[in-house]
Design an enzyme around this catalytic site. Structure first.
Site, PDB file in Angstrom:
ATOM      1  N   ARG A  16     103.316  77.248  50.884  1.00 47.81           N
ATOM      2  CA  ARG A  16     102.338  77.702  52.046  1.00 47.81           C
ATOM      3  C   ARG A  16     102.878  79.054  52.358  1.00 47.81           C
ATOM      4  O   ARG A  16     102.416  80.107  52.121  1.00 47.81           O
ATOM      5  CB  ARG A  16     102.838  76.725  53.174  1.00 47.81           C
ATOM      6  CG  ARG A  16     101.389  76.929  54.554  1.00 47.81           C
ATOM      7  CD  ARG A  16     101.688  78.150  55.381  1.00 47.81           C
ATOM      8  NE  ARG A  16     103.111  77.879  55.984  1.00 47.81           N
ATOM      9  CZ  ARG A  16     103.519  78.989  56.828  1.00 47.81           C
ATOM     10  NH1 ARG A  16     102.881  79.855  57.182  1.00 47.81           N
ATOM     11  NH2 ARG A  16     104.867  78.825  57.330  1.00 47.81           N
ATOM     12  N   ASP A  17     104.028  79.287  53.114  1.00 47.26           N
ATOM     13  CA  ASP A  17     104.550  80.515  53.570  1.00 47.26           C
ATOM     14  C   ASP A  17     104.805  81.572  52.327  1.00 47.26           C
ATOM     15  O   ASP A  17     104.683  82.642  52.519  1.00 47.26           O
ATOM     16  CB  ASP A  17     105.480  80.463  54.699  1.00 47.26           C
ATOM     17  CG  ASP A  17     105.814  81.791  55.385  1.00 47.26           C
ATOM     18  OD1 ASP A  17     104.838  82.541  55.573  1.00 47.26           O
ATOM     19  OD2 ASP A  17     107.052  81.853  55.984  1.00 47.26           O
ATOM     20  N   HIS A 210     113.303  84.670  57.776  1.00 47.74           N
ATOM     21  CA  HIS A 210     112.854  85.778  56.702  1.00 47.74           C
ATOM     22  C   HIS A 210     113.862  86.672  56.525  1.00 47.74           C
ATOM     23  O   HIS A 210     115.036  86.760  57.464  1.00 47.74           O
ATOM     24  CB  HIS A 210     111.753  86.276  57.069  1.00 47.74           C
ATOM     25  CG  HIS A 210     110.430  85.614  57.291  1.00 47.74           C
ATOM     26  ND1 HIS A 210     109.425  85.967  56.276  1.00 47.74           N
ATOM     27  CD2 HIS A 210     109.917  84.528  57.751  1.00 47.74           C
ATOM     28  CE1 HIS A 210     108.386  84.900  56.491  1.00 47.74           C
ATOM     29  NE2 HIS A 210     108.637  84.129  57.162  1.00 47.74           N
ATOM     30  N   CYS A 241     104.026  86.863  56.527  1.00 49.42           N
ATOM     31  CA  CYS A 241     102.756  86.635  57.329  1.00 49.42           C
ATOM     32  C   CYS A 241     101.772  87.625  56.989  1.00 49.42           C
ATOM     33  O   CYS A 241     102.005  88.694  57.608  1.00 49.42           O
ATOM     34  CB  CYS A 241     103.038  86.136  58.749  1.00 49.42           C
ATOM     35  SG  CYS A 241     101.909  85.841  59.872  1.00 49.42           S
ATOM     36  N   ASN A 250     110.582  85.292  52.616  1.00 49.53           N
ATOM     37  CA  ASN A 250     111.662  84.146  53.117  1.00 49.53           C
ATOM     38  C   ASN A 250     112.969  84.267  52.784  1.00 49.53           C
ATOM     39  O   ASN A 250     113.183  84.654  51.796  1.00 49.53           O
ATOM     40  CB  ASN A 250     110.985  83.032  52.975  1.00 49.53           C
ATOM     41  CG  ASN A 250     109.554  82.662  53.642  1.00 49.53           C
ATOM     42  OD1 ASN A 250     109.513  82.124  54.973  1.00 49.53           O
ATOM     43  ND2 ASN A 250     108.452  82.889  52.986  1.00 49.53           N
TER      44      ASN A 250
END
Length: 314
Positions: A16-17, A210, A241, A250
Site C-alpha cells: 500500500r504505502d 518515514h 504519500c 518508509n
C-alpha cells in the site's frame, strides 16, 4: 534498556504505502509474489491496499482482487485503508476483515488528502464505521501528520489527542500515529505518544514512520523506550504519500527487523529471507531501494546474542 519490549509486531506496508507513490503500476500477479514472499519470511501483518479512487491512486485499483487472492490463514492480518462510506462498502464487498480508518491530524493535509478539513473527515468516517462494524470488520486507525504537517508545520499533541478520542469512540482496537513526511524527531515522538497514552491509557499505540531525514531509527529507539510494540515499515524503505510534498520512503522493514534483533527484540521475521523478496521488488520497480540493507549484497551476519528466539535472528 528500560522500557524495551521483548517482542514487536511489524506491519509491512509495502503493498500500500510502499507502492502508492511509485510511477509504475505493479501487476497483481507480481504483488501476490511479493506478498507471499513476505509471509514466508515470517511477516504476520500486511497492509494490502486501500479503497480509494483509482483515478487518483491507480496503484491501488486492484485492492479487492488482491484481497481475494491472498489466502494467508487465520494467523495473518491483511489490512486495508478506508477514508469514507464508499470505501467502507467496497471493503465489505471485497471481504476485508481488518480495516484501518485514516484521518489527518492537520487541516492542511486533510484538505489535500481527503478534500475536507479534519473534523469533517472524522464526521465522514461515522457512517463508514457503521457499515464496517455491522459486517464484523476489525477496526484500527491511523492519524496522518501526527507530528509534522507539510502545510501546517508542527502538529500540536492536543490536536492529535482530540482526533484520537473521536476515533476511540468508533471502537478501534489500535491507534497508529504517522510521521507522514518523516520530519519528526525523538522529542516529537515522546511528547505526542505520551499525550495520547495519558488521554487514552487503554488504547494500544503504534507508529508509522518515514525516513526522509534519516530520523526513523532514532524515533524507533525512542518509541521502544516508551514501550511501543507496533510499527509499520515497508520492505526496501520505499514509499511516500502522493498528497504530502516532501514525503520520502518508509522506514525499511529489513532495517527495522535488523535493528530490533540487535537490541534483542524478537520480531518473528527472518531478515535473511527478506533479501530475495527485496531483489524481486528492485527488479519490478527498476530503481535502487532506500533501506540501508538494500545497499548490502547479502543478508546480514546471523546474530549470536542469545536473545532472539528461533526463526527471528537476522
Amino acid at each position: 534498556m528500560p522500557g524495551t519490549p521483548d517482542h514487536v509486531l511489524i506491519t509491512d506496508v509495502l503493498l500500500r504505502d510502499g507502492l502508492q507513490n511509485e510511477p509504475v503500476v505493479i501487476p497483481t500477479a507480481d504483488k501476490l509474489r511479493l506478498a507471499y514472499g513476505l509471509l514466508d519470511a515470517g511477516v504476520t501483518s500486511l497492509e494490502a491496499g486501500s479503497f480509494v479512487r483509482p483515478d487518483k491512486v491507480p496503484q491501488m485499483a486492484d485492492t479487492s482482487l488482491l484481497l481475494a487472492r491472498v489466502r494467508p490463514g487465520e494467523s495473518v492480518a491483511l489490512h486495508t485503508l478506508v477514508f469514507n462510506e464508499r470505501g467502507a462498502r467496497r471493503a465489505v464487498e471485497a471481504g476485508a476483515r481488518d480495516v484501518r480508518l485514516t484521518v489527518s491530524a492537520s487541516d492542511g493535509h486533510s484538505l489535500a488528502n481527503a478534500g475536507v478539513p479534519r473534523d469533517a473527515a472524522l464526521d465522514r468516517l461515522a457512517p463508514a464505521v457503521e457499515i464496517l462494524t455491522a459486517s464484523g470488520v476489525r477496526l484500527e486507525a491511523t492519524i496522518a501528520t501526527a507530528f509534522v504537517c507539510p502545510y501546517d508545520g508542527e502538529t500540536d499533541p492536543a490536536t492529535v489527542v482530540a482526533a484520537a478520542r473521536r476515533l476511540a469512540g468508533f471502537g478501534i482496537r489500535v491507534l497508529h500515529l504517522a510521521d507522514t513526511i518523516g520530519a519528526a524527531g525523538p522529542l516529537h515522538i515522546r511528547r505526542t505518544v505520551t499525550a495520547v497514552r495519558e488521554a487514552l491509557p487503554e488504547l494500544p499505540v503504534g507508529l508509522h514512520l518515514h525516513n526522509t531525514y534519516g530520523m526513523a531509527p532514532a524515533n524507533v529507539w525512542e518509541a521502544l523506550r516508551l514501550g511501543v510494540r507496533r510499527f509499520d515499515a515497508a520492505l526496501g524503505g520505499i514509499g511516500g504519500c502522493p498528497f504530502a510534498p516532501g514525503a520520502a520512503g518508509n522506514l525499511g522493514t529489513d532495517d527495522l527487523v535488523h535493528l530490533c534483533h540487535h537490541a534483542g527484540i524478537a520480531t518473528g521475521i527472518d531478515v535473511g529471507r527478506l533479501t530475495a523478496v527485496r531483489e524481486q521488488l528492485r527488479i519490478l520497480l527498476g530503481h535502487r531501494l532506500d533501506s540501508a540493507l538494500a545497499a548490502v549484497s547479502s543478508a546480514p551476519v546471523p546474530l549470536c546474542l542469545g536473545t532472539a528466539t528461533a526463526g527471528t535472528a537476522g
